[in-house]
Design a protein around this motif. Structure first.
Motif, PDB file in Angstrom:
ATOM      1  N   VAL A 122       0.834  -1.254   0.131  1.00 48.95           N
ATOM      2  CA  VAL A 122      -0.008  -0.165  -0.029  1.00 48.95           C
ATOM      3  C   VAL A 122       0.988   1.390  -0.111  1.00 48.95           C
ATOM      4  N   VAL A 123       0.742   2.193  -0.860  1.00 48.03           N
ATOM      5  CA  VAL A 123       1.428   3.374  -1.154  1.00 48.03           C
ATOM      6  C   VAL A 123       1.088   4.641  -0.487  1.00 48.03           C
ATOM      7  N   SER A 124      -0.448   4.565  -0.696  1.00 53.57           N
ATOM      8  CA  SER A 124      -1.315   5.561   0.220  1.00 53.57           C
ATOM      9  C   SER A 124      -2.577   5.095   0.574  1.00 53.57           C
ATOM     10  N   GLU A 125      -2.936   5.274   1.706  1.00 49.63           N
ATOM     11  CA  GLU A 125      -4.181   5.021   2.175  1.00 49.63           C
ATOM     12  C   GLU A 125      -5.580   5.810   1.646  1.00 49.63           C
ATOM     13  N   PRO A 126      -6.631   5.196   1.361  1.00 50.84           N
ATOM     14  CA  PRO A 126      -7.750   5.874   0.577  1.00 50.84           C
ATOM     15  C   PRO A 126      -8.063   7.115   1.502  1.00 50.84           C
ATOM     16  N   SER A 127      -8.756   8.216   1.445  1.00 52.74           N
ATOM     17  CA  SER A 127      -8.911   9.253   2.022  1.00 52.74           C
ATOM     18  C   SER A 127     -10.354   9.958   1.670  1.00 52.74           C
ATOM     19  N   GLY A 128     -10.718  10.987   2.196  1.00 50.20           N
ATOM     20  CA  GLY A 128     -12.039  11.384   1.787  1.00 50.20           C
ATOM     21  C   GLY A 128     -13.111  10.592   2.023  1.00 50.20           C
ATOM     22  N   PRO A 129     -14.218  10.803   1.228  1.00 56.73           N
ATOM     23  CA  PRO A 129     -15.436   9.949   1.312  1.00 56.73           C
ATOM     24  C   PRO A 129     -15.145   8.527   1.326  1.00 56.73           C
ATOM     25  N   VAL A 130     -14.311   7.917   0.641  1.00 54.29           N
ATOM     26  CA  VAL A 130     -13.715   6.452   0.307  1.00 54.29           C
ATOM     27  C   VAL A 130     -13.419   6.022   1.818  1.00 54.29           C
ATOM     28  N   GLY A 131     -12.370   6.824   2.160  1.00 55.98           N
ATOM     29  CA  GLY A 131     -11.639   6.329   3.552  1.00 55.98           C
ATOM     30  C   GLY A 131     -12.811   6.340   4.537  1.00 55.98           C
ATOM     31  N   VAL A 132     -13.742   6.972   4.680  1.00 57.54           N
ATOM     32  CA  VAL A 132     -15.100   6.915   5.582  1.00 57.54           C
ATOM     33  C   VAL A 132     -15.771   5.788   5.364  1.00 57.54           C
ATOM     34  N   ALA A 133     -15.844   5.483   4.186  1.00 58.95           N
ATOM     35  CA  ALA A 133     -16.831   4.366   3.613  1.00 58.95           C
ATOM     36  C   ALA A 133     -16.099   3.228   4.275  1.00 58.95           C
ATOM     37  N   ASN A 134     -14.774   3.267   3.857  1.00 62.21           N
ATOM     38  CA  ASN A 134     -13.998   1.897   4.383  1.00 62.21           C
ATOM     39  C   ASN A 134     -14.150   1.670   5.871  1.00 62.21           C
ATOM     40  N   GLU A 135     -13.986   2.553   6.425  1.00 64.63           N
ATOM     41  CA  GLU A 135     -14.189   2.569   8.315  1.00 64.63           C
ATOM     42  C   GLU A 135     -15.392   1.995   8.509  1.00 64.63           C
ATOM     43  N   LEU A 136     -16.498   2.560   7.767  1.00 64.03           N
ATOM     44  CA  LEU A 136     -17.850   2.235   8.327  1.00 64.03           C
ATOM     45  C   LEU A 136     -18.132   0.667   7.978  1.00 64.03           C
ATOM     46  N   ARG A 137     -17.431   0.254   6.778  1.00 60.47           N
ATOM     47  CA  ARG A 137     -17.597  -1.285   6.289  1.00 60.47           C
ATOM     48  C   ARG A 137     -17.025  -1.937   7.353  1.00 60.47           C
ATOM     49  N   ALA A 138     -15.643  -1.558   7.735  1.00 62.85           N
ATOM     50  CA  ALA A 138     -14.978  -2.422   8.707  1.00 62.85           C
ATOM     51  C   ALA A 138     -15.689  -2.492   9.895  1.00 62.85           C
ATOM     52  N   ARG A 139     -16.263  -1.438  10.416  1.00 59.29           N
ATOM     53  CA  ARG A 139     -16.883  -1.526  11.510  1.00 59.29           C
ATOM     54  C   ARG A 139     -18.189  -2.323  11.641  1.00 59.29           C
ATOM     55  N   PHE A 140     -18.732  -2.277  10.383  1.00 61.53           N
ATOM     56  CA  PHE A 140     -20.117  -3.227  10.252  1.00 61.53           C
ATOM     57  C   PHE A 140     -19.689  -4.646  10.355  1.00 61.53           C
ATOM     58  N   SER A 141     -18.578  -4.862   9.620  1.00 59.67           N
ATOM     59  CA  SER A 141     -17.996  -6.204   9.608  1.00 59.67           C
ATOM     60  C   SER A 141     -17.759  -6.612  10.917  1.00 59.67           C
ATOM     61  N   ASP A 142     -16.985  -5.926  11.589  1.00 59.49           N
ATOM     62  CA  ASP A 142     -16.524  -6.200  12.944  1.00 59.49           C
ATOM     63  C   ASP A 142     -17.682  -6.573  14.014  1.00 59.49           C
ATOM     64  N   ALA A 143     -18.749  -5.757  13.937  1.00 61.72           N
ATOM     65  CA  ALA A 143     -20.021  -6.025  14.786  1.00 61.72           C
ATOM     66  C   ALA A 143     -20.723  -7.340  14.413  1.00 61.72           C
ATOM     67  N   ALA A 144     -20.674  -7.467  12.995  1.00 62.35           N
ATOM     68  CA  ALA A 144     -21.520  -9.018  12.575  1.00 62.35           C
ATOM     69  C   ALA A 144     -20.416 -10.149  12.977  1.00 62.35           C
ATOM     70  N   LEU A 145     -19.452 -10.046  13.212  1.00 64.10           N
ATOM     71  CA  LEU A 145     -18.454 -11.062  13.991  1.00 64.10           C
ATOM     72  C   LEU A 145     -19.321 -11.529  15.227  1.00 64.10           C
ATOM     73  N   ALA A 146     -19.884 -10.646  16.046  1.00 65.51           N
ATOM     74  CA  ALA A 146     -20.193 -11.002  17.312  1.00 65.51           C
ATOM     75  C   ALA A 146     -21.323 -11.854  17.091  1.00 65.51           C
ATOM     76  N   LEU A 147     -22.151 -11.838  15.974  1.00 65.65           N
ATOM     77  CA  LEU A 147     -23.470 -12.502  15.747  1.00 65.65           C
ATOM     78  C   LEU A 147     -23.225 -14.060  15.664  1.00 65.65           C
ATOM     79  N   PRO A 148     -24.168 -15.077  16.298  1.00 60.32           N
ATOM     80  CA  PRO A 148     -23.885 -16.310  16.270  1.00 60.32           C
ATOM     81  C   PRO A 148     -24.193 -17.027  14.912  1.00 60.32           C
TER      82      PRO A 148
END
Length: 190
Positions: A122-148
């Protein structure tokens, strides 16, 4: 008019630098911007003919280096790498990787496939709206991990197209029951 337009834009779809890299069969240093999240793939990163635990994602190639010169080549390509090497690859990230280039025939939607010879850097991380969307996706996936059960594994695929938690057994069950379109189409569109 349509045929002329297709012919005119073929050079953008199949730039000379990527064609040369495919024909030479040499490893090329590719730079580009990731445009899709890694998905499980049937191809091996190290050998196009074997099947392995790999993932495929698309990249808009911005530069190709097959020798002393860099060539600007805006083209969207499919890329294959080992799934374990892609933990840091996010949509919108600029990456660099040594790859073998294979040209597809003209009946494919994308003209090339890149087979990574080493983990993408990775040369540079995504920024702006794409970076925010990636953060939301990651948090959603992490929350789903807790589901049985399988529901937690399927939820990210249904909602955001992230099928990374779907096991091969669950994937097979979804295909056997003709429900695989739920994650393949619905989640990817969301």
């Amino acid at each position: 008019l349509v045929c002329v337009s297709v012919g005119f834009h073929d050079s953008h779809r199949r730039p000379a630098s990527l064609l040369a890299a495919a024909e030479s069969k040499q490893i090329a240093l590719i730079e580009g911007i990731v445009t899709s999240a890694p998905e499980p793939s049937q191809y091996s990163a190290s050998s196009p003919s074997s099947r392995d635990d790999c993932a495929t994602f698309t990249v808009v190639v911005t530069r190709v280096n097959t020798g002393p010169d860099h060539v600007h080549s805006p083209a969207r390509v499919e890329t294959t790498a080992s799934r374990g090497e892609l933990s840091s690859v996010r949509v919108g990230a600029e990456i660099r990787m040594a790859s073998r280039v294979r040209a597809y025939t003209t009946d494919k939607p994308l003209a090339f496939r890149l087979f990574a010879m080493q983990p993408p850097m990775v040369v540079s991380e995504p920024s702006g709206p794409v970076g925010v969307a990636n953060e939301l996706r990651a948090r959603f996936s992490d929350a789903a991990l807790a589901l049985p059960g399988n529901g937690g594994a399927l939820l990210p695929g249904l909602a955001i197209g992230d099928t990374s938690m779907v096991s091969p057994e669950l994937d097979r069950a979804m295909k056997d029951s003709s429900l695989s379109h739920l994650t393949a189409v619905s989640g990817a569109n969301c």
